[in-house]
Design an enzyme around this catalytic site. Structure first.
Site, PDB file in Angstrom:
ATOM      1  N   HIS A 132      49.068  40.281  53.501  1.00  0.00           N
ATOM      2  CA  HIS A 132      47.909  41.148  53.967  1.00  0.00           C
ATOM      3  C   HIS A 132      47.222  39.967  54.843  1.00  0.00           C
ATOM      4  CE1 HIS A 132      43.812  42.520  53.300  1.00  0.00           C
ATOM      5  NE2 HIS A 132      44.567  43.790  52.622  1.00  0.00           N
ATOM      6  N   ASP A 209      48.223  34.567  46.332  1.00  0.00           N
ATOM      7  CA  ASP A 209      47.506  35.768  46.537  1.00  0.00           C
ATOM      8  C   ASP A 209      47.609  36.804  45.374  1.00  0.00           C
ATOM      9  OD1 ASP A 209      46.301  38.513  47.114  1.00  0.00           O
ATOM     10  OD2 ASP A 209      46.851  38.092  49.222  1.00  0.00           O
ATOM     11  N   GLN A 212      47.366  41.968  44.212  1.00  0.00           N
ATOM     12  CA  GLN A 212      48.014  42.896  43.832  1.00  0.00           C
ATOM     13  C   GLN A 212      48.924  42.888  42.441  1.00  0.00           C
ATOM     14  OE1 GLN A 212      47.450  45.942  44.799  1.00  0.00           O
ATOM     15  NE2 GLN A 212      46.750  45.768  46.882  1.00  0.00           N
ATOM     16  N   LYS A 235      40.216  45.774  41.942  1.00  0.00           N
ATOM     17  CA  LYS A 235      41.512  46.334  41.760  1.00  0.00           C
ATOM     18  C   LYS A 235      41.937  46.052  40.290  1.00  0.00           C
ATOM     19  CE  LYS A 235      43.022  44.881  46.499  1.00  0.00           C
ATOM     20  NZ  LYS A 235      42.685  46.084  47.481  1.00  0.00           N
ATOM     21  N   CYS A 373      46.285  46.906  56.586  1.00  0.00           N
ATOM     22  CA  CYS A 373      46.057  45.444  56.654  1.00  0.00           C
ATOM     23  C   CYS A 373      47.263  44.649  56.644  1.00  0.00           C
ATOM     24  CB  CYS A 373      45.098  44.851  55.652  1.00  0.00           C
ATOM     25  SG  CYS A 373      43.454  45.991  55.700  1.00  0.00           S
TER      26      CYS A 373
HETATM   27  N1  C6P Z   1      44.390  45.398  49.930  1.00  0.00           N
HETATM   28  C1  C6P Z   1      45.013  47.713  50.183  1.00  0.00           C
HETATM   29  O1  C6P Z   1      44.687  48.891  50.230  1.00  0.00           O
HETATM   30  P1  C6P Z   1      39.905  42.250  48.989  1.00  0.00           P
HETATM   31  O2  C6P Z   1      39.487  43.343  49.976  1.00  0.00           O
HETATM   32  O3  C6P Z   1      39.257  40.914  49.149  1.00  0.00           O
HETATM   33  O4  C6P Z   1      39.601  42.686  47.588  1.00  0.00           O
HETATM   34  O5  C6P Z   1      41.655  42.061  48.968  1.00  0.00           O
HETATM   35  C2  C6P Z   1      42.179  41.749  49.939  1.00  0.00           C
HETATM   36  C3  C6P Z   1      43.588  41.884  49.681  1.00  0.00           C
HETATM   37  C4  C6P Z   1      44.369  40.658  49.755  1.00  0.00           C
HETATM   38  N2  C6P Z   1      45.707  40.648  49.591  1.00  0.00           N
HETATM   39  C5  C6P Z   1      46.363  41.783  49.213  1.00  0.00           C
HETATM   40  C6  C6P Z   1      47.956  41.538  48.861  1.00  0.00           C
HETATM   41  C7  C6P Z   1      45.774  42.909  49.263  1.00  0.00           C
HETATM   42  O6  C6P Z   1      46.420  44.170  48.891  1.00  0.00           O
HETATM   43  C8  C6P Z   1      44.241  42.985  49.420  1.00  0.00           C
HETATM   44  C9  C6P Z   1      43.510  44.335  49.754  1.00  0.00           C
HETATM   45  C10 C6P Z   1      43.788  46.621  49.855  1.00  0.00           C
HETATM   46  O7  C6P Z   1      46.221  47.322  50.361  1.00  0.00           O
HETATM   47  C11 C6P Z   1      42.578  46.777  50.871  1.00  0.00           C
HETATM   48  S1  C6P Z   1      43.251  46.686  52.520  1.00  0.00           S
END
Ligand code: C6P
Length: 419
Positions: A132, A209, A212, A235, A373
């Protein structure tokens, strides 16, 4: 205040759904919400909504500052939530559990507070092609500032990391290996323990990370042996604007402050300051107090359901969803890893992902469409964008069936238009 699911005894999504008020609404007249955009953000149960409401109605005060009763209550609730988060991911200690705005800020915090001191010219930061942007751009910025290089573990057609390439990529110049535990696009669950142990063998540190993975499966930071673990509250049924960076004890001591201000100091003179002990050293200014308390309530809620039960249920539902999606003419699933979660991306021959998302939205179905993203991964797969259905434990086979019905409609409508 009751703060557990109504169905602690037996895992029944139909009962669990009653805990989520929004799942009962119609998004258009006669179109009940079918929410399949959980990888972007999840819905919130009453337990979390109540915790936020109670905080603002009965407790609201700043933390770690005043000595009046409400300030004590707010501080206790804020720190109790930290303890819950630390236990939830089996962090080595609470000193290394820092509140952030989410995964993105947690990774940026590591890049600044640790990376600027431990990554230099000629060093390598090893990432993967499935990251991401949140686990890519901060390292691009760090590399530009330090003269470090970025290298990438390739991703196969089926969506798995090419671990054989690690023999070539891992050497003593690699200072950090940062990778996603579960891909938000391909659904792949990466072998975190194996990658961490191979990275450590060459002296590299490991950032996982968990955006997910933490909401969908048991994640034990110590068993996985990662140096840093990042995840987002929103999430996993918690509020937006709150997340966690957990760091190993040795790593937290190696980190310098990122943001300066109130709360992160010990003594301040006009020309210099000394720092508070971690984690407060990294929590400058008034934090998201209600967010932290809401995160604690979310963790309590899903722990009562049980992460093992959630993982097993989602695995079954994802397998059902993939089998059903495979029956839709012209639909191609992107991501067929043997180990995968419940984020399922796909393309359709007849329509652009944005048109797909618009079409199913008219049936009350929320999915995501776009580059997710992860633009480098889109480029690698030769697509400008994808559609994605991402499931959570409150989704049902009926939700999947509704999506598949609607996608057949997409195929018919756009297929006819093209003929
Ligand atoms: N992915 C998706 O729809 P934040 O925005 O900081 O809470 O998370 C960022 C992020 C980082 N790593 C991974 C693997 C992610 O999936 C995400 C967030 C969302 O896939 C929003 S783009």
């Amino acid at each position: 205040m009751p703060n557990g699911p109504s169905s602690v005894q037996a895992f029944d999504p139909r009962v669990i759904r009653r805990d989520f008020p929004i799942l009962g609404r119609e998004v258009y007249p006669g179109k009940p919400l079918v929410y399949l955009d959980n990888a972007a953000t999840t819905q919130k149960p009453t337990a979390v909504l109540d915790a936020l409401d109670t905080y603002y109605r009965e407790i609201n005060a700043n933390v770690h500052r005043a000595i009046h009763r409400l300030a004590e209550m707010a501080t206790d609730a804020y720190e109790a939530a930290r303890s819950k988060a630390a236990k939830f991911i089996h962090a080595p200690n609470e000193r290394g559990v820092i509140y952030t705005r989410g995964t993105t800020e947690a990774i940026n915090l590591v890049a600044h507070a640790w990376g600027l001191r431990h990554v230099g010219a000629g060093d390598t930061i090893l990432l993967t092609e499935m990251e991401h942007h949140s686990n890519l751009v901060p390292w691009q910025l760090l590399a530009a500032r330090t003269g470090a290089k970025l290298a990438f573990i390739p991703v196969s057609e089926s969506g798995e990391l090419d671990l054989a390439s690690l023999d070539r990529l891992l050497d003593a110049r690699v200072k950090l290996v940062a990778f996603t535990h579960m891909s938000n696009v391909l659904g792949t669950v990466n072998p975190a323990r194996e990658i961490a142990s191979r990275a450590h063998a060459v002296g590299a540190r490991v950032l996982l990370d968990g955006a997910q993975s933490v909401p969908h499966m048991p994640v034990d930071m110590q068993a996985l042996d990662c140096d840093f673990l990042a995840f987002s509250g929103h999430k996993l049924c918690g509020p937006t604007g709150i997340g966690i960076l957990a760091a190993k004890p040795d790593r937290i001591e190696e980190m310098e402050p990122f943001l300066g201000g109130g709360e992160m100091i010990s003594k301040v003179a006009l020309d210099h300051s000394t720092w508070a002990e971690p984690p407060h050293k990294f929590e400058a200014g008034t934090p998201d107090i209600s967010g932290a308390i809401g995160l604690g309530a979310a963790i309590e809620y899903i722990e009562r359901i049980g992460m093992d039960a959630i993982q097993a249920y989602e695995r079954d539902l994802a397998a059902y969803a993939m089998a059903q999606l495979d029956t839709v003419p012209g639909l191609v699933i992107h991501g067929r890893a043997a180990e995968r979660g419940a984020a399922i991306s796909f393309s359709m021959a007849a329509a652009h992902p944005h048109d797909v998302a618009h079409f199913v939205d008219r049936d009350g179905i929320a999915i995501r469409a776009g580059h997710m993203c992860a633009q480098p991964l889109m480029r690698k797969r030769g697509v400008p964008a994808l559609s994605r259905a991402s499931l959570y434990f409150y989704n049902t086979r009926e939700d999947v069936d509704a999506l598949v019905r609607s996608l057949r409609g997409v195929q018919e409508f756009f297929g006819r238009a093209a003929r």
